[in-house]
Each structure stands twice: as C-alpha cells, then as structure tokens.
Scaffold this active site. Sequence first.
Site, PDB file in Angstrom:
ATOM      1  N   HIS A  98       0.799  -1.220   0.000  1.00  0.00           N
ATOM      2  CA  HIS A  98       0.000   0.000   0.000  1.00  0.00           C
ATOM      3  C   HIS A  98       0.836   1.276   0.000  1.00  0.00           C
ATOM      4  O   HIS A  98       0.292   2.363  -0.237  1.00  0.00           O
ATOM      5  CB  HIS A  98      -0.970   0.003   1.189  1.00  0.00           C
ATOM      6  CG  HIS A  98      -2.289   0.632   0.871  1.00  0.00           C
ATOM      7  ND1 HIS A  98      -3.428   0.368   1.588  1.00  0.00           N
ATOM      8  CD2 HIS A  98      -2.660   1.511  -0.095  1.00  0.00           C
ATOM      9  CE1 HIS A  98      -4.444   1.058   1.084  1.00  0.00           C
ATOM     10  NE2 HIS A  98      -4.010   1.760   0.068  1.00  0.00           N
ATOM     11  N   ASP A 121     -10.067  -0.384   3.760  1.00  0.00           N
ATOM     12  CA  ASP A 121      -8.879  -1.034   4.330  1.00  0.00           C
ATOM     13  C   ASP A 121      -9.167  -1.452   5.765  1.00  0.00           C
ATOM     14  O   ASP A 121      -9.900  -0.763   6.487  1.00  0.00           O
ATOM     15  CB  ASP A 121      -7.711  -0.030   4.297  1.00  0.00           C
ATOM     16  CG  ASP A 121      -6.348  -0.666   4.456  1.00  0.00           C
ATOM     17  OD1 ASP A 121      -6.239  -1.716   5.099  1.00  0.00           O
ATOM     18  OD2 ASP A 121      -5.368  -0.082   3.959  1.00  0.00           O
ATOM     19  N   HIS A 123      -6.877  -1.324   7.879  1.00  0.00           N
ATOM     20  CA  HIS A 123      -5.942  -0.481   8.624  1.00  0.00           C
ATOM     21  C   HIS A 123      -6.114   0.984   8.235  1.00  0.00           C
ATOM     22  O   HIS A 123      -6.606   1.304   7.151  1.00  0.00           O
ATOM     23  CB  HIS A 123      -4.505  -0.929   8.350  1.00  0.00           C
ATOM     24  CG  HIS A 123      -4.285  -2.391   8.575  1.00  0.00           C
ATOM     25  ND1 HIS A 123      -4.434  -3.329   7.563  1.00  0.00           N
ATOM     26  CD2 HIS A 123      -3.942  -3.084   9.683  1.00  0.00           C
ATOM     27  CE1 HIS A 123      -4.199  -4.538   8.049  1.00  0.00           C
ATOM     28  NE2 HIS A 123      -3.902  -4.420   9.328  1.00  0.00           N
ATOM     29  N   ASP A 125      -3.462   3.190   8.045  1.00  0.00           N
ATOM     30  CA  ASP A 125      -2.281   3.646   7.302  1.00  0.00           C
ATOM     31  C   ASP A 125      -1.991   5.116   7.578  1.00  0.00           C
ATOM     32  O   ASP A 125      -1.603   5.873   6.692  1.00  0.00           O
ATOM     33  CB  ASP A 125      -2.449   3.388   5.802  1.00  0.00           C
ATOM     34  CG  ASP A 125      -2.501   1.906   5.468  1.00  0.00           C
ATOM     35  OD1 ASP A 125      -2.110   1.092   6.323  1.00  0.00           O
ATOM     36  OD2 ASP A 125      -2.939   1.558   4.365  1.00  0.00           O
ATOM     37  N   HIS A 138       4.281   0.927   4.378  1.00  0.00           N
ATOM     38  CA  HIS A 138       2.912   0.643   3.921  1.00  0.00           C
ATOM     39  C   HIS A 138       1.876   0.966   4.995  1.00  0.00           C
ATOM     40  O   HIS A 138       0.677   0.982   4.705  1.00  0.00           O
ATOM     41  CB  HIS A 138       2.776  -0.804   3.414  1.00  0.00           C
ATOM     42  CG  HIS A 138       2.650  -1.854   4.481  1.00  0.00           C
ATOM     43  ND1 HIS A 138       2.035  -3.068   4.252  1.00  0.00           N
ATOM     44  CD2 HIS A 138       3.066  -1.883   5.771  1.00  0.00           C
ATOM     45  CE1 HIS A 138       2.066  -3.802   5.361  1.00  0.00           C
ATOM     46  NE2 HIS A 138       2.686  -3.112   6.282  1.00  0.00           N
ATOM     47  N   ASP A 222      -7.539  -1.938  -0.262  1.00  0.00           N
ATOM     48  CA  ASP A 222      -6.628  -2.970   0.220  1.00  0.00           C
ATOM     49  C   ASP A 222      -7.454  -4.236   0.385  1.00  0.00           C
ATOM     50  O   ASP A 222      -8.485  -4.235   1.068  1.00  0.00           O
ATOM     51  CB  ASP A 222      -6.024  -2.526   1.556  1.00  0.00           C
ATOM     52  CG  ASP A 222      -4.920  -3.429   2.049  1.00  0.00           C
ATOM     53  OD1 ASP A 222      -5.027  -4.660   1.864  1.00  0.00           O
ATOM     54  OD2 ASP A 222      -3.957  -2.913   2.651  1.00  0.00           O
ATOM     55  N   ASP A 224      -7.099  -6.602   2.201  1.00  0.00           N
ATOM     56  CA  ASP A 224      -7.286  -7.067   3.569  1.00  0.00           C
ATOM     57  C   ASP A 224      -8.491  -6.417   4.250  1.00  0.00           C
ATOM     58  O   ASP A 224      -8.821  -6.745   5.394  1.00  0.00           O
ATOM     59  CB  ASP A 224      -6.016  -6.916   4.408  1.00  0.00           C
ATOM     60  CG  ASP A 224      -5.652  -5.477   4.767  1.00  0.00           C
ATOM     61  OD1 ASP A 224      -6.525  -4.591   4.767  1.00  0.00           O
ATOM     62  OD2 ASP A 224      -4.465  -5.237   5.085  1.00  0.00           O
ATOM     63  N   GLU A 267      -2.038  -4.974  -2.144  1.00  0.00           N
ATOM     64  CA  GLU A 267      -1.691  -5.967  -1.124  1.00  0.00           C
ATOM     65  C   GLU A 267      -2.106  -7.393  -1.477  1.00  0.00           C
ATOM     66  O   GLU A 267      -2.324  -8.222  -0.595  1.00  0.00           O
ATOM     67  CB  GLU A 267      -2.250  -5.566   0.244  1.00  0.00           C
ATOM     68  CG  GLU A 267      -1.683  -4.274   0.819  1.00  0.00           C
ATOM     69  CD  GLU A 267      -0.275  -4.402   1.397  1.00  0.00           C
ATOM     70  OE1 GLU A 267       0.260  -5.537   1.440  1.00  0.00           O
ATOM     71  OE2 GLU A 267       0.290  -3.358   1.808  1.00  0.00           O
TER      72      GLU A 267
END
Length: 295
Positions: A98, A121, A123, A125, A138, A222, A224, A267
């Site tokens: 990312h 995402d 996360h 970030d 990332h 992302d 994830d 990712e």
Amino acid sequence: MNKLAILGVPMDLGQARRGVDMGPSAIRYAGVAGRLKKLGYTVKDYGNVTVDNGTAQEETHGNLKNLIAVTQTSRRIRDAVKTMLEDNSFPLVLGGDHSMSIGTLAAMTAHYNNLGVIWYDAHGDLNVPATSPTGNIHGMPLAVNLGYGHDMLTQIGTRKLKTENVVLIGVRDLDEGERAFIREHNMLAFTMHEVDVLGMAAVIEQTLAHLAHTDGIHLSLDLDALDPMYCPGVGTPVLGGLTYRESHLAMELLAASMRIVSAEFVEVNPILDERNKTAEVAVALIASLLGDTLL
C-alpha cells in the site's frame, strides 16, 4: 470515460513479508484486462513501473525501512499516473504493497483541485515515523498524502489531501497513534462496528454525501479490508472483515454514483493465497466498480 489505463506496481518494499510484489501479475493472470474490455472499455496496459528492489533491506533511516527505494519508486508511479491522466484515461493501479499509493495520490491530487479519497482497508495507514511500531512505510501512505511524515515522502506530491476529504471504510486494526490522529482531525471512519450497525448501503450513501463537495473520488482498496476467508492472500490479514457480497455492493453503489475517477487495488500476495483466490476477488470487485452488473 471509456479509456482505461492499467499500471502494475510490483513493490514489496513498504512491508516485511515477501511476495506482494507478484500481486500485479496475479491480478493480470486472473483476467482483469479481458473482463474490462467486455464492459466496453478501451484498455491500455502500461506494464509495470520499475521498482528499486535491489536496495531492499539495505538502508534504514531512523526507523523507516527502504525509504530511498520507496521514494524513488513513488516518483515513478506519480509520473506514470500523470501520463495516464494526460491521455484522458481512468487510472487503475495494481499492487503491490500500500505504500504505492504515495505515488498514485501524488498524481491524482495534482490533477484535481479538491480530490476525495475512500480508503477501503482494515488499517488506517495513518502512522508517522514517531508512531509506527514497525517502520514499515505501507502503514503510512495516507498520513503522507495528508502531509504528515518524512520530508522525502511528503514532498513527492505538490498538493496534499484534506482530512475532511477522506473516508475510511472497514477499519478494524488501528495503532494508538492512528486512533489519536483520526480523533484529532475528526476524520470520518466507518469501523466494522459501524458497517455492522448501519449496513453497507448506508455507509456508501453517507460516504458519498460527505464527499459531495469534492471534484472527483479516488478509491484505494486494500484486499485485507475483506475477511481472510474471502481474501487469504494478503500480508496483514485481520479477522472479522467485510464480506465478499458487502464489497460487491459497495463497488456497485460507487459505480452508480459516477464519482470515481481512479482506483488502486493493493496488497495481493500470491505466495499466501489459495489458487489465486484473492486476485480473482480483486478482478471481480474491479469489474463491479467499473460498471459490471448482473442484468
């Protein structure tokens, strides 16, 4: 816009787990170009941006890993996306970790006066060097694009995002510094709690209303963000994520809004995947975002 440009970013410099550099190849192998051509797009594949993998793990600045290599690669991404925009194409960038969005968004924020961003995402970030527990870049790209972080990274883009122009969706794994950042800047973040309570349709409706004042919206997705049962091939999986159907609905609603001007899907790690399952999910979501429907 029926012209679509694909750029691969085979980069794994922003994190510690190898394999995500093969993500663009996996997504191409899953048939992304053919799927989009069937939707009526004229597709031009720009190939892969050159990544300075030779310097990987060779240099650390403070606690930042591979800072020089990520900076150099991000500049190349920025320049490649700028070329796509000058050709009046929709940029679709495939990753790769990312951190690549530092370059993508540097080009997009320069092109649009008031860009909005949907950060889809698990996360945030939003780490900076002082708050990052790992030094992995990332985990920092959204902060960088907002103007926070190491000067080498923040100077890649000439115009910064505004915190009020960013919406996070699917968040469920935040470091303490990221939580503080979101609270301090009153950023709109739909954690999995909000998604469960409101439902994805309401989340997207509120997201688009929040970004109504922007002159274009970039989607940074992302894989994830989805639960690992749907996307096992990611570097930092987190249980309790978005479902496959919720994500398709989100993409369909964003497509219907006609507000999305660029996108990146990041990712994908084939080494950790099961029979290219995650890349195939990425292609299906890309198609939904770009107008694919059942009827």
